[in-house]
Design an enzyme around this catalytic site. Sequence first.
Site, PDB file in Angstrom:
ATOM      1  N   ASP B 176       0.835  -1.210   0.000  1.00  0.00           N
ATOM      2  CA  ASP B 176       0.000   0.000   0.000  1.00  0.00           C
ATOM      3  C   ASP B 176       0.867   1.257   0.000  1.00  0.00           C
ATOM      4  O   ASP B 176       0.566   2.232  -0.701  1.00  0.00           O
ATOM      5  CB  ASP B 176      -0.891   0.026   1.244  1.00  0.00           C
ATOM      6  CG  ASP B 176      -1.924  -1.080   1.255  1.00  0.00           C
ATOM      7  OD1 ASP B 176      -3.011  -0.872   0.710  1.00  0.00           O
ATOM      8  OD2 ASP B 176      -1.627  -2.159   1.787  1.00  0.00           O
ATOM      9  N   ASP B 177       1.915   1.234   0.808  1.00  0.00           N
ATOM     10  CA  ASP B 177       2.779   2.414   0.898  1.00  0.00           C
ATOM     11  C   ASP B 177       3.429   2.722  -0.453  1.00  0.00           C
ATOM     12  O   ASP B 177       3.475   3.875  -0.890  1.00  0.00           O
ATOM     13  CB  ASP B 177       3.874   2.193   1.938  1.00  0.00           C
ATOM     14  CG  ASP B 177       3.328   2.060   3.350  1.00  0.00           C
ATOM     15  OD1 ASP B 177       2.211   2.521   3.603  1.00  0.00           O
ATOM     16  OD2 ASP B 177       4.038   1.487   4.201  1.00  0.00           O
TER      17      ASP B 177
END
Lengths: 396, 396
Positions: B176-177
């Site tokens: 996600d990051d």
Amino acid sequence: MRRESRSLLPLEGLKVVELGHYIAAPFCTRLLADLGAEVIKVEPPGGDPFRGWGAQKDGHSVWFSVHGRNKLSVTLDLKSEEGKRRVTALCARADAVVENFRPGYLERIGLGPATLQAENPGLVVARISGYGQDGPYRDKPAFGAIGEAMGGLRHLTANPGQHEYPPPRCGVSISDDLAGMYAALAVVSACWGRDRGGGKGRVLDLDLVSSVFSLMEGMLTEHGLFGWVRQPQGAAIATAAPTNTYPCADGRWLCIAGNSDLIYARLMTMIGRSDLRDDPRMATNGGRCAHAPELDEAIAAWTRTLPAAEAQDLLEGAEVPCSRLYDIKDCAEDPHFQARHLVARVQDPLLGEVLHPAPPFRMDGVGPEEMIRWTGREAGADNDRVFHEILGEPRA
Amino acid sequence: MRRESRSLLPLEGLKVVELGHYIAAPFCTRLLADLGAEVIKVEPPGGDPFRGWGAQKDGHSVWFSVHGRNKLSVTLDLKSEEGKRRVTALCARADAVVENFRPGYLERIGLGPATLQAENPGLVVARISGYGQDGPYRDKPAFGAIGEAMGGLRHLTANPGQHEYPPPRCGVSISDDLAGMYAALAVVSACWGRDRGGGKGRVLDLDLVSSVFSLMEGMLTEHGLFGWVRQPQGAAIATAAPTNTYPCADGRWLCIAGNSDLIYARLMTMIGRSDLRDDPRMATNGGRCAHAPELDEAIAAWTRTLPAAEAQDLLEGAEVPCSRLYDIKDCAEDPHFQARHLVARVQDPLLGEVLHPAPPFRMDGVGPEEMIRWTGREAGADNDRVFHEILGEPRA
């Protein structure tokens, strides 16, 4: 693959000079180049020592085909007067320069930000280092593995209570990559702000340690409020069950996320454990977390009977989210990767036909393969073009 | 900490709407907000379900203090006519909108990119999903753990030949990051290109899997040319020795990079193994790689006698690069982190004084703490300001 830049790419017209070596700064500028920027990579006369890393074919670096793509390469001795003059001239016409020398090095050779911005007040100077341009560790040598360790990531990449083996590294140069990504974002942001008003450049200070540390989620705030120190959780998640990674008959691993009530029921049905599906102890996520080892053992007893790909197919048929741990061959052959054109076939004049990972940005009207305009070139391949056509030096 | 935005931040004036939840899109917009953008986070009436994750204090999410900082929050029901009208109005005045719903969802509720760009042709629409907006897997549910597995990272985060334990996760929401970071870069790049010429917006398609896959270095190219499939290397590096992570007397681990000739000599002197230092088998990196297990055992025999911090001090005194695997307490207390202001003390109206990680971008004239203008607010905290002052709706 196209040789000419296209007006479709968003950073077309952005001029970037790379005074970079190894990974962090060159990865930053490769992202900018993939997005359309003109990147001139300045290498020492022998080439970036990175070119000697990893697999070689016919004397050429395989990784550099990707790492150096979409860039021009010139060779200069930064300590010579000619080298300094040319770097100054390149920066005078540029939007940004990206460097990852040791802090203080550019100043020592007379190419510090103040000198470069005196010629070009709009220049954005992005500096990437292991620990940053100040602070007590600034002069320590920067190793990616140490950035990963000091930023807090390696402590978490481990199986709890396991002491025979050290926590593994991430397996890629994650701290360099993260710093390069943040540097690219900071460079374009600084250019956007400059062009919107004021016209002044900036000096940006990125480092490996704080790039890793930036991903530590709520851990610092929890530590400050409650004194908590997050410990590694291996392949599991402490607050959701069952979600873990399970061994298969072929020695491979399968990651399964079976932790919603509905997915849990489908998963238990598939593995023939309707008793656990209907067990009132397992009716809620909280109950399942309390009995996670029992659930993990039941799931592993099933996965151990099947090759990973077969288990994955069965679970996907039952709409249970899962994936085996893809190796690079799995990635290269996966139908979704193919359909998304993530594996590009490009002609490399030095290596022949090669596979490149497409840039991770898709945008309307631009196919990912169209963002790969050329592969990494030999050191100094663009000396003539850059010195004479771009800088306008007379030919001898 | 300042409550008002400052002209010193590069993205001041950039207007961003977030139709996000959980991690990827909100992380993207938090980076933009840290750089000065005006971010309006649109949440459902009950708030982003992310707010229920992890530690809570007085009913407020601790992580959200960081994850939601520097943003405005409004609550809207996207399926209601009023919600659609307000989102359309917010996007009509915005530079960009960032969303991470399942592919197709915004179109189904009448808020697809074509609709939003019809009102505002310059709008940049960034979409983040697990697998992308097309391809055979697009409708699968997106789990961060699966993006990490399918993108190729989890296969590498393992100790070779170790089968009792699964390869651990990275320990943070890495996929996600990464997608959020790439989305932020793509958004600002699209805005820079739009403002430089043409004025047309774009639709950007980011996904977790290809964001992870983008970090696979030269592996795909090597696989295509030679058929190689990179295997995990644990804490070691196959092509350099000695570099590994070693157990200490207090149960902690110490990462040591002792693989240049000079550093190797200093390391062996420090651990009292001048015999190995002077051993002609170990005179080159190639020789040391061939005998890496012998070197690792000699180093571990020394580290096992000392607590990690003490071993680190001794090695640093001998100029051997090393770091213990920092946990969040080590980060919070480290003098370099303090000197670089990476651990910011800020007042959170909901939680009291809290620690925030500073943004990973330092820039001249802006202290990292000055980039934290306010902490994450309650859902809907800015409804009045946004609907009436910004959108100009009459007060009832």
